[in-house]
Design an enzyme around this catalytic site. Structure first.
Site, PDB file in Angstrom:
ATOM      1  N   GLU A 155       0.862  -1.181   0.000  1.00  0.00           N
ATOM      2  CA  GLU A 155       0.000   0.000   0.000  1.00  0.00           C
ATOM      3  C   GLU A 155       0.898   1.232   0.000  1.00  0.00           C
ATOM      4  O   GLU A 155       1.978   1.223   0.584  1.00  0.00           O
ATOM      5  CB  GLU A 155      -0.908   0.004   1.231  1.00  0.00           C
ATOM      6  CG  GLU A 155      -1.902  -1.135   1.181  1.00  0.00           C
ATOM      7  CD  GLU A 155      -2.954  -1.048   2.277  1.00  0.00           C
ATOM      8  OE1 GLU A 155      -3.170   0.039   2.830  1.00  0.00           O
ATOM      9  OE2 GLU A 155      -3.550  -2.097   2.568  1.00  0.00           O
ATOM     10  N   CYS A 260      -1.927  -6.957   6.184  1.00  0.00           N
ATOM     11  CA  CYS A 260      -1.178  -8.123   5.679  1.00  0.00           C
ATOM     12  C   CYS A 260      -0.295  -8.803   6.724  1.00  0.00           C
ATOM     13  O   CYS A 260      -0.506  -9.968   7.047  1.00  0.00           O
ATOM     14  CB  CYS A 260      -0.346  -7.710   4.483  1.00  0.00           C
ATOM     15  SG  CYS A 260      -1.356  -6.966   3.199  1.00  0.00           S
TER      16      CYS A 260
HETATM   17  C1  UGA Z   1       3.191  -5.842   2.894  1.00  0.00           C
HETATM   18  C2  UGA Z   1       4.393  -6.362   2.067  1.00  0.00           C
HETATM   19  O1  UGA Z   1       5.494  -5.458   2.202  1.00  0.00           O
HETATM   20  C3  UGA Z   1       4.008  -6.499   0.586  1.00  0.00           C
HETATM   21  O2  UGA Z   1       5.103  -7.046  -0.139  1.00  0.00           O
HETATM   22  C4  UGA Z   1       2.793  -7.433   0.473  1.00  0.00           C
HETATM   23  O3  UGA Z   1       2.363  -7.587  -0.872  1.00  0.00           O
HETATM   24  C5  UGA Z   1       1.649  -6.856   1.283  1.00  0.00           C
HETATM   25  O4  UGA Z   1       2.067  -6.726   2.688  1.00  0.00           O
HETATM   26  C6  UGA Z   1       0.485  -7.808   1.174  1.00  0.00           C
HETATM   27  O5  UGA Z   1       0.616  -8.965   1.603  1.00  0.00           O
HETATM   28  O6  UGA Z   1      -0.513  -7.453   0.552  1.00  0.00           O
HETATM   29  P1  UGA Z   1       2.059  -3.436   3.299  1.00  0.00           P
HETATM   30  O7  UGA Z   1       1.290  -4.130   4.380  1.00  0.00           O
HETATM   31  O8  UGA Z   1       1.348  -2.589   2.315  1.00  0.00           O
HETATM   32  O9  UGA Z   1       2.881  -4.538   2.426  1.00  0.00           O
HETATM   33  O10 UGA Z   1       3.135  -2.484   3.998  1.00  0.00           O
HETATM   34  P2  UGA Z   1       4.678  -2.542   4.395  1.00  0.00           P
HETATM   35  O11 UGA Z   1       5.383  -1.469   3.688  1.00  0.00           O
HETATM   36  O12 UGA Z   1       5.237  -3.905   4.260  1.00  0.00           O
HETATM   37  O13 UGA Z   1       4.607  -2.151   5.943  1.00  0.00           O
HETATM   38  C7  UGA Z   1       3.950  -2.986   6.889  1.00  0.00           C
HETATM   39  C8  UGA Z   1       4.139  -2.439   8.280  1.00  0.00           C
HETATM   40  O14 UGA Z   1       5.491  -2.594   8.721  1.00  0.00           O
HETATM   41  C9  UGA Z   1       3.830  -0.934   8.438  1.00  0.00           C
HETATM   42  O15 UGA Z   1       3.079  -0.728   9.611  1.00  0.00           O
HETATM   43  C10 UGA Z   1       5.204  -0.296   8.556  1.00  0.00           C
HETATM   44  O16 UGA Z   1       5.181   0.896   9.311  1.00  0.00           O
HETATM   45  C11 UGA Z   1       5.969  -1.386   9.289  1.00  0.00           C
HETATM   46  N1  UGA Z   1       7.433  -1.317   9.102  1.00  0.00           N
HETATM   47  C12 UGA Z   1       7.978  -1.476   7.873  1.00  0.00           C
HETATM   48  C13 UGA Z   1       8.249  -1.118  10.215  1.00  0.00           C
HETATM   49  O17 UGA Z   1       7.773  -0.969  11.366  1.00  0.00           O
HETATM   50  N2  UGA Z   1       9.609  -1.074  10.031  1.00  0.00           N
HETATM   51  C14 UGA Z   1      10.185  -1.249   8.812  1.00  0.00           C
HETATM   52  O18 UGA Z   1      11.434  -1.221   8.727  1.00  0.00           O
HETATM   53  C15 UGA Z   1       9.346  -1.446   7.699  1.00  0.00           C
END
Ligand code: UGA
Length: 430
Positions: A155, A260
């Protein structure tokens, strides 16, 4: 090949627009007529940068159309993508009711051979169930293939991710069916992994679970960093430069949210339990994530003392920047706890709206960061929208009652804020 995308939620709409952009004729199907009407007029039911503009472009060129009648939709197309939701059930397993309903619709409506491609995130072993659901709903046997093709878009960067993926996973027991799916992605320049359906399904869960593991590893380590007075960001940089570890997803904070990671980590654990192979590491990953907001709240409490009557400005509530999605957003758990402790909460988010439940309990949304920060005893950053990092913090200092900042995403310039006289607290930040 005429492509039908079944399910016009986040995944479905992005996939439809991306295929149109790649030059295919695409249609979207959803039984929700209001949603279909809005999409026909070029309006999205969610926020995603750039997607609405591209949807309008393809509506105008007539390369994208929308259906709400399943029979015409299924009969007019030969490649049917399943993009419906698989929300979590109370026991942590994935709810397959929408997948089953769409499969049965395909079975009962099909009049000629179909290629069914599963993009929804489904537990290992689901492809076989889908094939059974389709076959059982058929009036007379007609050939169809079911291929697994999980999606990895994020997202906030959904378009970029679907148009420029790192890899394409195609899970099929039938070479010809796999080859037809591969041809849909011919214009993409990335590795293609051809494998079995169950492997493809597991790859999707393994990817999300591994990324969640990296985050929880860093979040737990950040608690030690706090105790040792060392910087978690420096540790992340120091280890991330090793290509075997990699620099991404090592950002400590108040925990991962979204539709996710929390859902998929739980669903994978549930599936593993069913096979008698408990995934104990993931249990810890989930537990660390669940306790991370409370950990940060305790840090706030040790600085602020009694929260009763304290005014807290919460900056950002979406689970991450670039989206209005509040599902499993750690900010909500934190606001809930702040209200419980008698704090007065003012919230700002550039696009996400405060849920009515929290509003009813006294939290108030303001339309500008300054509106939330005016008169606050402390600022609490929960989502790293760029607007907060680039804000005029000197001016903000003049608006606040006390110059205290809790940076739940380590997104602000700690050194600068300290130089401006702020009492700055991050997660594992020296
Ligand atoms: C995630 C995956 O990254 C995608 O590859 C996948 O397609 C998607 O789920 C899905 O299954 O549909 P998304 O949930 O959109 O994507 O977001 P992310 O960017 O992965 O972040 C997820 C969470 O992790 C957020 O709350 C973000 O703030 C947190 N995060 C991310 C951290 O706390 N630290 C980080 O270093 C990275």
């Amino acid at each position: 090949m005429k492509i039908l995308i079944m399910g016009t939620g986040y995944l479905g709409t992005t996939t439809a627009v991306a295929f149109a952009e790649l030059g295919w004729m695409v249609s979207g199907f959803d039984p929700d007529t209001d949603k279909i009407e809005a999409l026909r007029q070029g309006r999205l039911p969610f926020y995603e940068p750039g997607l609405e503009e591209l949807l309008r472009k393809h509506l105008q060129s007539e390369s994208i159309t929308f259906y709400s009648d399943p029979r015409t939709a299924v009969q007019d197309h030969d490649v049917l993508f399943l993009c419906v939701g698989t929300p979590p059930k109370a026991d942590g397993s994935a709810d397959l009711q929408f997948i089953q309903a769409a499969s049965e619709q395909i079975g009962s409506c099909m009049n000629e051979p179909k290629l069914v491609v599963v993009k929804s995130t489904v537990p290992p072993g689901t492809q076989a169930k889908i094939a059974r659901w389709i076959a059982n709903a058929q009036r007379a046997p007609i050939r169809f293939d079911v291929v697994s093709n999980p999606e990895f878009l994020r997202e906030g960067t959904a378009l970029q991710d679907s148009l420029h993926p790192d890899r394409i996973i195609i899970g099929s027991d039938d070479e010809e069916a796999a080859d037809r799916v591969r041809r849909l992605y011919e214009r993409m320049d990335c590795p293609i992994v051809l494998t079995t359906p169950t492997t493809a399904e597991l790859i999707k869960y393994a990817a999300n679970s591994f990324l969640a593991t990296k985050i929880s590893f860093m979040n737990e380590l950040a608690r030690l960093c706090d105790a040792l007075d060392v910087s978690a960001a420096d540790v992340a940089r120091g280890i991330g430069l090793d290509p075997r570890i990699g620099a991404s997803f090592l950002r400590a904070g108040i925990g991962y949210g979204g539709s996710c990671f929390p859902k998929d980590v739980n669903a994978l654990m549930f599936t593993a339990e069913q096979y008698g192979v408990p995934l104990s590491l993931l249990r810890q990953v989930e537990q660390i994530n669940r306790s991370q907001p409370a950990y940060f709240l305790n840090r706030m409490k040790s600085r602020l003392g009694n929260m009763r009557g304290r005014r807290i400005a919460v900056l950002g509530i979406a689970f991450k920047p670039g989206t209005d999605d509040l599902r499993e957003a750690p900010a909500l758990a934190i606001i809930d706890a702040l209200l419980e402790r008698g704090a007065s909460v003012r919230v700002h988010d550039p696009v996400a709206r405060l849920p009515v439940g929290l509003e009813a309990r006294g939290a108030v949304q303001r339309e500008s960061p300054e509106g939330a920060l005016g008169g606050a005893d402390a600022a609490l950053l929960c989502t790293e929208w760029p607007v907060y990092a680039s804000a005029d913090w000197l001016r903000i200092k003049g608006l606040m009652r006390e110059a205290i900042v809790f940076d739940g995403r380590n997104a602000l310039d700690a050194r600068r804020l300290k130089a401006l006289g702020f009492d700055y607290h991050g997660v594992g930040v020296r």
